[in-house]
Design a protein around this motif. Sequence first.
Motif, short mmCIF file in Angstrom:
data_model
loop_
_atom_site.label_atom_id
_atom_site.label_comp_id
_atom_site.label_asym_id
_atom_site.label_seq_id
_atom_site.Cartn_x
_atom_site.Cartn_y
_atom_site.Cartn_z
N HIS A 46 0.86 -1.17 0.00
CA HIS A 46 0.00 0.00 0.00
C HIS A 46 0.91 1.23 0.00
CE1 HIS A 46 -2.36 -3.24 1.98
NE2 HIS A 46 -3.34 -2.76 1.21
N PHE A 47 1.06 1.84 -1.16
CA PHE A 47 2.06 2.89 -1.30
C PHE A 47 1.63 4.21 -0.66
CE2 PHE A 47 2.85 -0.09 -4.81
CZ PHE A 47 4.14 -0.47 -4.46
N ALA A 48 0.39 4.29 -0.19
CA ALA A 48 -0.02 5.46 0.59
C ALA A 48 0.50 5.35 2.02
CB ALA A 48 -1.54 5.59 0.60
N VAL A 49 0.98 4.16 2.40
CA VAL A 49 1.45 3.92 3.77
C VAL A 49 2.95 3.66 3.80
CG1 VAL A 49 1.17 2.49 5.83
CG2 VAL A 49 -0.81 2.98 4.36
N THR A 50 3.43 2.78 2.93
CA THR A 50 4.84 2.40 2.96
C THR A 50 5.70 3.38 2.16
OG1 THR A 50 6.40 0.61 2.44
CG2 THR A 50 4.52 0.86 0.97
N PRO A 51 6.91 3.65 2.63
CA PRO A 51 7.81 4.53 1.85
C PRO A 51 8.52 3.83 0.71
CG PRO A 51 8.88 3.86 3.89
CD PRO A 51 7.48 3.30 3.95
N GLU A 52 8.25 2.55 0.49
CA GLU A 52 8.87 1.83 -0.61
C GLU A 52 8.43 2.43 -1.95
OE1 GLU A 52 8.90 -2.72 0.53
OE2 GLU A 52 7.10 -1.73 1.28
N PRO A 53 9.27 2.37 -2.96
CA PRO A 53 8.91 2.96 -4.27
C PRO A 53 7.89 2.10 -5.00
CG PRO A 53 11.03 1.88 -4.42
CD PRO A 53 10.65 1.83 -2.96
N PRO A 54 6.92 2.72 -5.68
CA PRO A 54 5.98 1.95 -6.51
C PRO A 54 6.73 1.23 -7.63
CG PRO A 54 5.19 4.19 -6.15
CD PRO A 54 6.59 4.15 -5.65
N GLY A 55 6.17 0.10 -8.02
CA GLY A 55 6.84 -0.72 -9.02
C GLY A 55 6.65 -0.23 -10.43
N LYS A 56 7.72 0.06 -11.10
CA LYS A 56 7.70 0.37 -12.52
C LYS A 56 8.98 -0.16 -13.13
CE LYS A 56 9.54 5.05 -11.84
NZ LYS A 56 9.34 6.49 -12.12
N THR A 57 8.85 -0.66 -14.34
CA THR A 57 10.00 -1.25 -15.01
C THR A 57 11.00 -0.18 -15.41
OG1 THR A 57 8.57 -3.00 -15.85
CG2 THR A 57 10.72 -2.75 -16.90
N GLY A 58 12.26 -0.43 -15.14
CA GLY A 58 13.30 0.54 -15.47
C GLY A 58 13.87 0.29 -16.86
N THR A 59 14.67 1.21 -17.28
CA THR A 59 15.36 1.09 -18.57
C THR A 59 16.86 1.21 -18.34
OG1 THR A 59 15.13 3.46 -18.97
CG2 THR A 59 13.43 2.02 -19.88
N ARG A 60 17.61 0.51 -19.15
CA ARG A 60 19.07 0.52 -19.00
C ARG A 60 19.71 1.12 -20.24
NH1 ARG A 60 23.58 -3.15 -19.70
NH2 ARG A 60 22.21 -4.64 -20.78
N GLU A 61 20.59 2.06 -20.01
CA GLU A 61 21.30 2.67 -21.13
C GLU A 61 22.27 1.66 -21.73
OE1 GLU A 61 23.26 6.08 -19.68
OE2 GLU A 61 21.42 7.11 -19.02
N PRO A 62 22.43 1.66 -23.03
CA PRO A 62 23.36 0.71 -23.66
C PRO A 62 24.78 0.87 -23.10
CG PRO A 62 21.98 1.77 -25.31
CD PRO A 62 21.72 2.49 -24.02
N GLY A 63 25.37 -0.26 -22.74
CA GLY A 63 26.72 -0.23 -22.22
C GLY A 63 26.82 -0.06 -20.73
N PRO A 149 32.42 -19.40 -20.03
CA PRO A 149 33.82 -19.82 -20.11
C PRO A 149 34.72 -18.82 -20.81
CG PRO A 149 32.36 -21.64 -20.64
CD PRO A 149 31.51 -20.43 -20.54
N SER A 150 34.15 -17.98 -21.66
CA SER A 150 34.97 -17.02 -22.41
C SER A 150 34.90 -15.60 -21.87
CB SER A 150 34.53 -17.01 -23.88
OG SER A 150 33.17 -16.68 -23.99
N GLY A 151 34.20 -15.40 -20.73
CA GLY A 151 34.09 -14.06 -20.16
C GLY A 151 32.68 -13.78 -19.69
N LEU A 152 32.30 -12.49 -19.70
CA LEU A 152 30.97 -12.10 -19.24
C LEU A 152 29.97 -12.15 -20.39
CD1 LEU A 152 31.74 -9.09 -16.85
CD2 LEU A 152 31.33 -11.49 -16.27
N GLY A 153 28.76 -12.63 -20.09
CA GLY A 153 27.71 -12.70 -21.08
C GLY A 153 26.73 -11.56 -20.96
N ASP A 154 25.64 -11.63 -21.75
CA ASP A 154 24.62 -10.60 -21.75
C ASP A 154 23.36 -11.13 -21.06
OD1 ASP A 154 23.69 -12.44 -23.58
OD2 ASP A 154 23.91 -11.13 -25.31
N GLU A 155 22.25 -10.37 -21.17
CA GLU A 155 21.01 -10.78 -20.51
C GLU A 155 20.40 -12.01 -21.16
OE1 GLU A 155 18.92 -7.14 -18.33
OE2 GLU A 155 19.16 -6.73 -20.48
#
Length: 292
Positions: A46-63, A149-155
Amino acid sequence: MTNRRTTPRTDGAARSRASRRPTPATPALPDLSRYGRLAEYNRKRHFAVTPEPPGKTGTREPGRPLEFVVQKHRAGQLHYDFRLEHRGVMLSWAIPKGPSPDPAVKRLAMETEPHPMDYNQFEGVIPEGEYGGGTVMIWDRGVWGPATPSGLGDEDEADRQIKKGDLKFVLLGEKLAGSWVLVRLRGGRQWLLIKHRDQYASAEDLTITRPLSAVSGRTMAEIGHAASASPRQLQQAAAADPVIPRAAPEVETGRRPARQRRAPSPKAGPRAAPRRRSRRPGKPATTGDTSC
Protein backbone atom coordinates in the motif's frame (compact mmCIF):
# COMPACT_ATOMS: atom_id res chain seq x y z
CA MET A 1 -62.79 -42.35 2.96
CA THR A 2 -60.33 -40.59 5.20
CA ASN A 3 -58.93 -37.35 3.91
CA ARG A 4 -55.17 -37.24 4.48
CA ARG A 5 -53.61 -33.80 4.60
CA THR A 6 -50.40 -33.81 2.71
CA THR A 7 -47.64 -31.37 3.66
CA PRO A 8 -46.01 -29.92 0.57
CA ARG A 9 -42.27 -30.37 0.43
CA THR A 10 -40.58 -27.03 0.25
CA ASP A 11 -36.91 -27.99 0.22
CA GLY A 12 -36.66 -28.24 -3.55
CA ALA A 13 -38.66 -25.08 -4.13
CA ALA A 14 -36.57 -23.15 -1.64
CA ARG A 15 -33.41 -24.24 -3.35
CA SER A 16 -34.86 -23.27 -6.69
CA ARG A 17 -35.79 -19.81 -5.44
CA ALA A 18 -32.37 -19.37 -3.84
CA SER A 19 -30.67 -20.26 -7.08
CA ARG A 20 -32.61 -17.51 -8.84
CA ARG A 21 -31.48 -14.82 -6.35
CA PRO A 22 -28.80 -12.50 -7.66
CA THR A 23 -25.45 -13.23 -6.03
CA PRO A 24 -23.56 -10.25 -4.61
CA ALA A 25 -20.88 -9.02 -6.94
CA THR A 26 -17.33 -10.01 -5.96
CA PRO A 27 -15.06 -6.98 -5.67
CA ALA A 28 -12.93 -6.86 -8.79
CA LEU A 29 -9.22 -7.18 -8.27
CA PRO A 30 -7.18 -4.24 -9.50
CA ASP A 31 -5.76 -4.64 -12.98
CA LEU A 32 -2.04 -5.08 -12.52
CA SER A 33 -1.24 -6.33 -15.99
CA ARG A 34 0.44 -3.05 -16.88
CA TYR A 35 3.06 -3.77 -14.23
CA GLY A 36 4.15 -7.00 -15.92
CA ARG A 37 6.80 -8.71 -13.82
CA LEU A 38 6.19 -6.24 -10.97
CA ALA A 39 2.48 -7.09 -10.58
CA GLU A 40 3.09 -9.24 -7.50
CA TYR A 41 5.29 -6.57 -5.93
CA ASN A 42 2.59 -3.92 -6.38
CA ARG A 43 -0.22 -6.20 -5.19
CA LYS A 44 1.41 -6.75 -1.81
CA ARG A 45 2.01 -3.08 -0.94
CA HIS A 46 0.00 0.00 0.00
CA PHE A 47 2.06 2.89 -1.30
CA ALA A 48 -0.02 5.46 0.59
CA VAL A 49 1.45 3.92 3.77
CA THR A 50 4.84 2.40 2.96
CA PRO A 51 7.81 4.53 1.85
CA GLU A 52 8.87 1.83 -0.61
CA PRO A 53 8.91 2.96 -4.27
CA PRO A 54 5.98 1.95 -6.51
CA GLY A 55 6.84 -0.72 -9.02
CA LYS A 56 7.70 0.37 -12.52
CA THR A 57 10.00 -1.25 -15.01
CA GLY A 58 13.30 0.54 -15.47
CA THR A 59 15.36 1.09 -18.57
CA ARG A 60 19.07 0.52 -19.00
CA GLU A 61 21.30 2.67 -21.13
CA PRO A 62 23.36 0.71 -23.66
CA GLY A 63 26.72 -0.23 -22.22
CA ARG A 64 25.78 0.44 -18.60
CA PRO A 65 26.72 -2.46 -16.30
CA LEU A 66 23.97 -4.45 -14.59
CA GLU A 67 23.40 -3.49 -10.95
CA PHE A 68 23.18 -5.68 -7.87
CA VAL A 69 22.23 -4.86 -4.31
CA VAL A 70 22.05 -6.73 -1.00
CA GLN A 71 19.63 -5.32 1.57
CA LYS A 72 19.71 -6.43 5.18
CA HIS A 73 16.06 -6.71 6.22
CA ARG A 74 14.69 -7.25 9.72
CA ALA A 75 11.06 -8.18 9.03
CA GLY A 76 9.43 -11.19 10.73
CA GLN A 77 12.91 -12.72 10.70
CA LEU A 78 16.31 -11.26 9.85
CA HIS A 79 17.42 -12.04 6.29
CA TYR A 80 19.41 -10.54 3.42
CA ASP A 81 17.63 -9.69 0.15
CA PHE A 82 19.97 -10.49 -2.75
CA ARG A 83 18.92 -8.72 -5.97
CA LEU A 84 20.28 -8.87 -9.53
CA GLU A 85 19.18 -6.47 -12.27
CA HIS A 86 17.62 -8.27 -15.24
CA ARG A 87 15.49 -6.76 -18.02
CA GLY A 88 14.38 -3.69 -16.10
CA VAL A 89 13.65 -5.32 -12.73
CA MET A 90 15.62 -6.72 -9.80
CA LEU A 91 15.43 -10.51 -9.52
CA SER A 92 15.29 -11.23 -5.79
CA TRP A 93 16.23 -13.98 -3.35
CA ALA A 94 15.89 -13.93 0.46
CA ILE A 95 18.97 -15.39 2.16
CA PRO A 96 18.33 -16.05 5.88
CA LYS A 97 22.00 -16.09 6.96
CA GLY A 98 23.38 -13.72 4.36
CA PRO A 99 25.94 -14.33 1.59
CA SER A 100 29.16 -16.10 2.56
CA PRO A 101 32.48 -15.69 0.71
CA ASP A 102 33.50 -19.17 1.93
CA PRO A 103 33.20 -21.75 -0.91
CA ALA A 104 32.56 -24.45 1.69
CA VAL A 105 29.39 -22.68 2.89
CA LYS A 106 26.19 -23.08 0.86
CA ARG A 107 23.51 -20.51 1.67
CA LEU A 108 19.80 -21.21 1.14
CA ALA A 109 18.26 -18.51 -1.11
CA MET A 110 14.46 -18.34 -1.40
CA GLU A 111 13.29 -16.77 -4.66
CA THR A 112 10.81 -13.92 -4.13
CA GLU A 113 8.93 -11.57 -6.44
CA PRO A 114 10.99 -9.21 -8.63
CA HIS A 115 11.47 -5.67 -7.28
CA PRO A 116 11.72 -2.37 -9.15
CA MET A 117 15.14 -0.91 -9.78
CA ASP A 118 14.24 2.13 -7.68
CA TYR A 119 14.30 -0.24 -4.69
CA ASN A 120 18.10 -0.25 -4.93
CA GLN A 121 18.10 3.17 -3.21
CA PHE A 122 15.64 2.25 -0.46
CA GLU A 123 17.02 2.30 3.06
CA GLY A 124 14.59 2.95 5.91
CA VAL A 125 11.66 1.41 7.76
CA ILE A 126 8.54 -0.32 6.40
CA PRO A 127 5.69 0.41 8.85
CA GLU A 128 4.28 -2.30 11.09
CA GLY A 129 1.30 -4.12 9.60
CA GLU A 130 2.62 -3.68 6.06
CA TYR A 131 4.11 -6.47 4.00
CA GLY A 132 7.74 -6.93 5.09
CA GLY A 133 7.37 -4.42 7.93
CA GLY A 134 10.75 -3.68 9.50
CA THR A 135 14.12 -2.00 9.04
CA VAL A 136 15.96 -2.16 5.71
CA MET A 137 19.68 -1.44 5.19
CA ILE A 138 21.60 -1.26 1.92
CA TRP A 139 24.30 -3.67 3.07
CA ASP A 140 26.17 -3.94 -0.25
CA ARG A 141 25.85 -2.76 -3.83
CA GLY A 142 27.77 -2.85 -7.09
CA VAL A 143 27.62 -4.37 -10.57
CA TRP A 144 27.31 -7.93 -11.87
CA GLY A 145 27.39 -9.97 -15.05
CA PRO A 146 26.56 -13.56 -16.06
CA ALA A 147 29.72 -15.63 -16.45
CA THR A 148 30.65 -17.82 -19.40
CA PRO A 149 33.82 -19.82 -20.11
CA SER A 150 34.97 -17.02 -22.41
CA GLY A 151 34.09 -14.06 -20.16
CA LEU A 152 30.97 -12.10 -19.24
CA GLY A 153 27.71 -12.70 -21.08
CA ASP A 154 24.62 -10.60 -21.75
CA GLU A 155 21.01 -10.78 -20.51
CA ASP A 156 20.22 -13.47 -23.07
CA GLU A 157 22.92 -15.59 -21.45
CA ALA A 158 21.35 -14.88 -18.05
CA ASP A 159 17.98 -16.08 -19.41
CA ARG A 160 19.51 -19.35 -20.58
CA GLN A 161 21.24 -20.01 -17.26
CA ILE A 162 18.19 -19.08 -15.14
CA LYS A 163 16.00 -21.42 -17.18
CA LYS A 164 18.56 -24.15 -16.63
CA GLY A 165 18.65 -23.38 -12.88
CA ASP A 166 22.40 -22.80 -12.77
CA LEU A 167 23.23 -19.09 -12.86
CA LYS A 168 26.95 -18.34 -12.76
CA PHE A 169 27.92 -14.72 -12.33
CA VAL A 170 30.59 -12.26 -11.24
CA LEU A 171 30.06 -9.57 -8.59
CA LEU A 172 32.00 -6.36 -8.09
CA GLY A 173 30.68 -4.75 -4.94
CA GLU A 174 31.98 -3.02 -1.84
CA LYS A 175 31.83 -6.22 0.23
CA LEU A 176 31.08 -9.06 -2.20
CA ALA A 177 33.26 -9.76 -5.23
CA GLY A 178 34.44 -12.50 -7.52
CA SER A 179 32.72 -15.53 -9.03
CA TRP A 180 29.47 -17.00 -7.60
CA VAL A 181 26.69 -19.39 -8.59
CA LEU A 182 22.96 -19.75 -7.83
CA VAL A 183 21.76 -23.35 -8.14
CA ARG A 184 18.04 -24.13 -8.18
CA LEU A 185 16.84 -27.00 -6.02
CA ARG A 186 13.90 -29.26 -6.77
CA GLY A 187 11.56 -27.06 -4.74
CA GLY A 188 11.39 -24.57 -7.61
CA ARG A 189 11.77 -21.39 -5.56
CA GLN A 190 14.63 -22.74 -3.47
CA TRP A 191 18.18 -22.01 -4.60
CA LEU A 192 21.67 -22.28 -3.12
CA LEU A 193 24.10 -19.35 -3.26
CA ILE A 194 27.70 -20.60 -3.42
CA LYS A 195 31.00 -18.75 -3.72
CA HIS A 196 33.51 -20.07 -6.26
CA ARG A 197 37.16 -20.46 -5.30
CA ASP A 198 39.12 -17.41 -6.44
CA GLN A 199 41.18 -14.60 -4.96
CA TYR A 200 38.04 -13.18 -3.29
CA ALA A 201 37.17 -16.38 -1.43
CA SER A 202 37.52 -16.13 2.33
CA ALA A 203 36.37 -17.74 5.57
CA GLU A 204 35.52 -14.29 6.93
CA ASP A 205 31.91 -13.73 8.05
CA LEU A 206 31.22 -10.38 6.39
CA THR A 207 27.86 -10.01 8.14
CA ILE A 208 29.82 -9.72 11.40
CA THR A 209 33.02 -7.96 10.34
CA ARG A 210 31.39 -5.46 7.95
CA PRO A 211 27.89 -4.82 9.34
CA LEU A 212 27.39 -1.15 8.39
CA SER A 213 25.39 0.31 5.52
CA ALA A 214 27.28 0.63 2.25
CA VAL A 215 25.67 4.03 1.55
CA SER A 216 25.20 5.73 4.93
CA GLY A 217 27.65 3.94 7.22
CA ARG A 218 24.83 3.48 9.77
CA THR A 219 23.81 0.53 11.90
CA MET A 220 20.35 -1.01 11.76
CA ALA A 221 19.46 0.74 15.01
CA GLU A 222 20.57 4.12 13.64
CA ILE A 223 18.51 3.60 10.49
CA GLY A 224 15.49 2.73 12.62
CA HIS A 225 15.88 5.84 14.79
CA ALA A 226 16.26 8.11 11.76
CA ALA A 227 13.10 6.69 10.14
CA SER A 228 10.97 6.89 13.34
CA ALA A 229 10.55 3.14 13.71
CA SER A 230 8.16 1.81 16.35
CA PRO A 231 9.62 0.77 19.72
CA ARG A 232 9.25 -2.89 18.75
CA GLN A 233 11.00 -2.31 15.43
CA LEU A 234 13.79 -0.38 17.15
CA GLN A 235 14.36 -3.29 19.50
CA GLN A 236 14.46 -5.74 16.61
CA ALA A 237 16.80 -3.52 14.59
CA ALA A 238 19.22 -3.17 17.50
CA ALA A 239 19.21 -6.95 18.00
CA ALA A 240 20.11 -7.38 14.32
CA ASP A 241 23.34 -5.40 14.78
CA PRO A 242 26.26 -7.70 15.64
CA VAL A 243 28.14 -7.03 18.84
CA ILE A 244 31.68 -6.12 17.88
CA PRO A 245 34.17 -6.33 20.77
CA ARG A 246 36.06 -3.13 21.31
CA ALA A 247 39.80 -2.96 21.84
CA ALA A 248 40.83 -3.24 25.48
CA PRO A 249 41.76 0.14 27.02
CA GLU A 250 45.40 0.78 27.78
CA VAL A 251 46.38 -0.08 31.34
CA GLU A 252 47.67 2.87 33.36
CA THR A 253 51.11 1.97 34.70
CA GLY A 254 52.01 5.25 36.36
CA ARG A 255 55.23 5.47 34.38
CA ARG A 256 56.13 8.48 32.36
CA PRO A 257 56.04 7.80 28.61
CA ALA A 258 59.41 7.24 27.01
CA ARG A 259 60.84 10.26 25.22
CA GLN A 260 60.75 9.87 21.49
CA ARG A 261 64.00 10.38 19.66
CA ARG A 262 63.87 13.31 17.30
CA ALA A 263 64.89 12.82 13.72
CA PRO A 264 67.86 15.04 12.82
CA SER A 265 67.02 18.16 10.91
CA PRO A 266 68.16 17.98 7.27
CA LYS A 267 69.75 21.42 7.65
CA ALA A 268 71.81 20.47 10.64
CA GLY A 269 74.15 18.18 8.69
CA PRO A 270 75.74 15.05 10.10
CA ARG A 271 76.26 14.91 13.83
CA ALA A 272 79.77 14.79 15.15
CA ALA A 273 80.74 11.57 16.84
CA PRO A 274 80.42 11.86 20.63
CA ARG A 275 83.75 12.58 22.40
CA ARG A 276 84.90 9.76 24.59
CA ARG A 277 85.94 10.77 28.07
CA SER A 278 89.49 9.71 28.92
CA ARG A 279 89.95 7.87 32.19
CA ARG A 280 92.44 9.35 34.67
CA PRO A 281 95.25 6.97 35.55
CA GLY A 282 94.72 5.52 38.98
CA LYS A 283 96.79 3.62 41.48
CA PRO A 284 97.89 0.14 40.52
CA ALA A 285 95.68 -2.49 41.94
CA THR A 286 97.08 -4.67 44.77
CA THR A 287 96.51 -8.39 45.07
CA GLY A 288 97.50 -8.69 48.73
CA ASP A 289 100.68 -10.60 47.89
CA THR A 290 103.76 -8.51 48.92
CA SER A 291 106.43 -11.00 48.10
CA CYS A 292 108.91 -10.32 45.27
